[in-house]
Design a protein around this motif. Structure first.
Motif, PDB file in Angstrom:
ATOM      1  N   ALA A  15     -12.182 -33.639 -20.386  1.00  0.00           N
ATOM      2  CA  ALA A  15     -11.144 -34.446 -19.735  1.00  0.00           C
ATOM      3  C   ALA A  15     -10.116 -34.941 -20.745  1.00  0.00           C
ATOM      4  O   ALA A  15      -8.898 -34.891 -20.492  1.00  0.00           O
ATOM      5  CB  ALA A  15     -11.780 -35.628 -19.000  1.00  0.00           C
ATOM      6  N   LEU A  16     -10.588 -35.388 -21.903  1.00  0.00           N
ATOM      7  CA  LEU A  16      -9.659 -35.865 -22.938  1.00  0.00           C
ATOM      8  C   LEU A  16      -8.820 -34.724 -23.508  1.00  0.00           C
ATOM      9  O   LEU A  16      -7.644 -34.914 -23.847  1.00  0.00           O
ATOM     10  CB  LEU A  16     -10.420 -36.595 -24.046  1.00  0.00           C
ATOM     11  CG  LEU A  16     -10.910 -37.996 -23.657  1.00  0.00           C
ATOM     12  CD1 LEU A  16     -11.883 -38.530 -24.694  1.00  0.00           C
ATOM     13  CD2 LEU A  16      -9.733 -38.943 -23.473  1.00  0.00           C
ATOM     14  N   LEU A  17      -9.409 -33.539 -23.615  1.00  0.00           N
ATOM     15  CA  LEU A  17      -8.641 -32.379 -24.082  1.00  0.00           C
ATOM     16  C   LEU A  17      -7.519 -32.055 -23.090  1.00  0.00           C
ATOM     17  O   LEU A  17      -6.401 -31.726 -23.493  1.00  0.00           O
ATOM     18  CB  LEU A  17      -9.555 -31.161 -24.265  1.00  0.00           C
ATOM     19  CG  LEU A  17     -10.460 -31.194 -25.492  1.00  0.00           C
ATOM     20  CD1 LEU A  17     -11.511 -30.092 -25.400  1.00  0.00           C
ATOM     21  CD2 LEU A  17      -9.650 -31.060 -26.774  1.00  0.00           C
ATOM     22  N   MET A  18      -7.828 -32.161 -21.801  1.00  0.00           N
ATOM     23  CA  MET A  18      -6.795 -31.907 -20.787  1.00  0.00           C
ATOM     24  C   MET A  18      -5.692 -32.966 -20.862  1.00  0.00           C
ATOM     25  O   MET A  18      -4.507 -32.657 -20.718  1.00  0.00           O
ATOM     26  CB  MET A  18      -7.405 -31.895 -19.375  1.00  0.00           C
ATOM     27  CG  MET A  18      -8.414 -30.774 -19.108  1.00  0.00           C
ATOM     28  SD  MET A  18      -7.759 -29.136 -19.487  1.00  0.00           S
ATOM     29  CE  MET A  18      -8.898 -28.618 -20.745  1.00  0.00           C
ATOM     30  N   GLU A  19      -6.086 -34.219 -21.108  1.00  0.00           N
ATOM     31  CA  GLU A  19      -5.085 -35.282 -21.267  1.00  0.00           C
ATOM     32  C   GLU A  19      -4.217 -35.012 -22.496  1.00  0.00           C
ATOM     33  O   GLU A  19      -2.992 -35.180 -22.454  1.00  0.00           O
ATOM     34  CB  GLU A  19      -5.767 -36.646 -21.414  1.00  0.00           C
ATOM     35  CG  GLU A  19      -6.360 -37.182 -20.129  1.00  0.00           C
ATOM     36  CD  GLU A  19      -6.990 -38.553 -20.332  1.00  0.00           C
ATOM     37  OE1 GLU A  19      -6.465 -39.342 -21.155  1.00  0.00           O
ATOM     38  OE2 GLU A  19      -8.010 -38.833 -19.677  1.00  0.00           O
ATOM     39  N   TRP A  20      -4.867 -34.624 -23.595  1.00  0.00           N
ATOM     40  CA  TRP A  20      -4.141 -34.316 -24.827  1.00  0.00           C
ATOM     41  C   TRP A  20      -3.153 -33.180 -24.578  1.00  0.00           C
ATOM     42  O   TRP A  20      -1.986 -33.243 -24.966  1.00  0.00           O
ATOM     43  CB  TRP A  20      -5.144 -33.972 -25.919  1.00  0.00           C
ATOM     44  CG  TRP A  20      -4.574 -33.683 -27.275  1.00  0.00           C
ATOM     45  CD1 TRP A  20      -3.296 -33.903 -27.713  1.00  0.00           C
ATOM     46  CD2 TRP A  20      -5.274 -33.139 -28.393  1.00  0.00           C
ATOM     47  NE1 TRP A  20      -3.175 -33.519 -29.029  1.00  0.00           N
ATOM     48  CE2 TRP A  20      -4.361 -33.050 -29.480  1.00  0.00           C
ATOM     49  CE3 TRP A  20      -6.581 -32.716 -28.596  1.00  0.00           C
ATOM     50  CZ2 TRP A  20      -4.724 -32.547 -30.713  1.00  0.00           C
ATOM     51  CZ3 TRP A  20      -6.936 -32.224 -29.837  1.00  0.00           C
ATOM     52  CH2 TRP A  20      -6.017 -32.141 -30.879  1.00  0.00           C
ATOM     53  N   VAL A  28      -5.955 -38.311 -28.116  1.00  0.00           N
ATOM     54  CA  VAL A  28      -6.567 -37.842 -29.368  1.00  0.00           C
ATOM     55  C   VAL A  28      -7.423 -38.949 -29.979  1.00  0.00           C
ATOM     56  O   VAL A  28      -8.556 -38.693 -30.413  1.00  0.00           O
ATOM     57  CB  VAL A  28      -5.499 -37.377 -30.386  1.00  0.00           C
ATOM     58  CG1 VAL A  28      -6.129 -37.013 -31.708  1.00  0.00           C
ATOM     59  CG2 VAL A  28      -4.721 -36.212 -29.835  1.00  0.00           C
ATOM     60  N   GLU A  29      -6.905 -40.163 -29.976  1.00  0.00           N
ATOM     61  CA  GLU A  29      -7.643 -41.283 -30.568  1.00  0.00           C
ATOM     62  C   GLU A  29      -8.960 -41.542 -29.820  1.00  0.00           C
ATOM     63  O   GLU A  29      -9.943 -41.953 -30.421  1.00  0.00           O
ATOM     64  CB  GLU A  29      -6.785 -42.557 -30.577  1.00  0.00           C
ATOM     65  CG  GLU A  29      -5.628 -42.508 -31.569  1.00  0.00           C
ATOM     66  CD  GLU A  29      -4.440 -41.665 -31.097  1.00  0.00           C
ATOM     67  OE1 GLU A  29      -4.365 -41.293 -29.899  1.00  0.00           O
ATOM     68  OE2 GLU A  29      -3.578 -41.357 -31.947  1.00  0.00           O
ATOM     69  N   ARG A  30      -8.962 -41.331 -28.512  1.00  0.00           N
ATOM     70  CA  ARG A  30     -10.208 -41.506 -27.735  1.00  0.00           C
ATOM     71  C   ARG A  30     -11.138 -40.304 -27.893  1.00  0.00           C
ATOM     72  O   ARG A  30     -12.348 -40.442 -27.792  1.00  0.00           O
ATOM     73  CB  ARG A  30      -9.874 -41.746 -26.264  1.00  0.00           C
ATOM     74  CG  ARG A  30      -9.153 -43.062 -26.036  1.00  0.00           C
ATOM     75  CD  ARG A  30      -9.043 -43.463 -24.570  1.00  0.00           C
ATOM     76  NE  ARG A  30      -8.698 -42.402 -23.647  1.00  0.00           N
ATOM     77  CZ  ARG A  30      -7.451 -42.061 -23.298  1.00  0.00           C
ATOM     78  NH1 ARG A  30      -6.421 -42.694 -23.821  1.00  0.00           N
ATOM     79  NH2 ARG A  30      -7.235 -41.095 -22.432  1.00  0.00           N
ATOM     80  N   LEU A  31     -10.571 -39.128 -28.165  1.00  0.00           N
ATOM     81  CA  LEU A  31     -11.375 -37.913 -28.304  1.00  0.00           C
ATOM     82  C   LEU A  31     -12.156 -37.891 -29.616  1.00  0.00           C
ATOM     83  O   LEU A  31     -13.345 -37.548 -29.636  1.00  0.00           O
ATOM     84  CB  LEU A  31     -10.463 -36.679 -28.232  1.00  0.00           C
ATOM     85  CG  LEU A  31     -11.112 -35.330 -28.544  1.00  0.00           C
ATOM     86  CD1 LEU A  31     -12.095 -34.951 -27.450  1.00  0.00           C
ATOM     87  CD2 LEU A  31     -10.057 -34.251 -28.703  1.00  0.00           C
ATOM     88  N   LEU A  32     -11.508 -38.258 -30.705  1.00  0.00           N
ATOM     89  CA  LEU A  32     -12.115 -38.090 -32.025  1.00  0.00           C
ATOM     90  C   LEU A  32     -13.478 -38.772 -32.185  1.00  0.00           C
ATOM     91  O   LEU A  32     -14.400 -38.159 -32.724  1.00  0.00           O
ATOM     92  CB  LEU A  32     -11.140 -38.505 -33.120  1.00  0.00           C
ATOM     93  CG  LEU A  32      -9.893 -37.603 -33.208  1.00  0.00           C
ATOM     94  CD1 LEU A  32      -8.959 -38.065 -34.311  1.00  0.00           C
ATOM     95  CD2 LEU A  32     -10.259 -36.144 -33.389  1.00  0.00           C
TER      96      LEU A  32
END
Length: 197
Positions: A15-20, A28-32
């Motif tokens: 989901a975070l990759l799709m947001e990115w 990106v900050e939430r994904l890392l």
């Protein structure tokens, strides 16, 4: 890759990759933090084949990959597996770039023996070894792109057969055939390169 990852965590990463990919601020900050542990495991695997006195350590390798990931534009992220395949490719690039810089500082040297064991584990004593492996993989990719991707995902990305098959959208049997072919091809290429010096 690493230990089992929960479906919720895989979903969060995807989901975070799709947001990115969509340009969402802060994605990106939430994904890392979600991927940091797996990236460190991957970095430690890469560094295991390096000399003990190697200047780069796993943490520095992960940090460099973070910087390169953030600089990547227009990647059509698909899912967690695609992200880690890209991270594995970037780790390889960082190590090869470092090895090339070392090679440029220390020209010359004696004949070295390059080997892959039957599981494709690399014995690498010098920066030249890593460069030779990278050159061989590039030559493989020029002729057999998917087979090269199988090596990158399995060896450098630490992915299993099923996960590699999913990323490449082929059957596990195809992955195993490509893996066997690529190992033999790379062994021949590396052998030819080391005797031709």
């Amino acid at each position: 890759m690493g230990g089992p990852v929960s479906d919720d965590r895989t979903h969060d990463v995807t989901a975070l990759l799709m947001e990115w990919r969509g340009g969402a601020p802060g994605a990106v900050e939430r994904l890392l933090p979600l991927v940091h542990g797996e990236l460190r495991r991957l970095a430690k695997r890469h560094m295991a084949g390096e000399r003990p006195d190697h200047v780069l350590q796993a943490t520095a390798l992960v940090n460099e990959v973070y910087l390169r990931l953030v600089d990547i534009r227009r990647v059509q992220w698909q899912d967690r597996a695609h992200f880690f395949a890209m991270a594995a490719r970037l780790m390889r690039r960082v190590l090869v770039d470092y090895a090339r810089a070392q090679q440029n500082q220390k020209r010359g040297g004696a004949l070295r023996r390059l080997t892959f064991d039957e599981n494709l584990a690399v014995t690498s004593d010098t920066p030249d070894d890593l460069i030779d492996i990278d050159d061989a993989l590039r030559a493989l990719a020029a002729q057999y792109e998917r087979k090269s991707q199988v090596v990158e995902l399995r060896f450098f990305g630490g992915m299993g057969v099923e996960e590699t098959a999913e990323v490449l959208k082929v059957s596990p049997e195809t992955v195993m055939r490509d893996w066997k072919f690529a190992k033999n091809w790379l062994l021949r290429e590396l052998s030819r390169n080391s005797t031709g010096r």
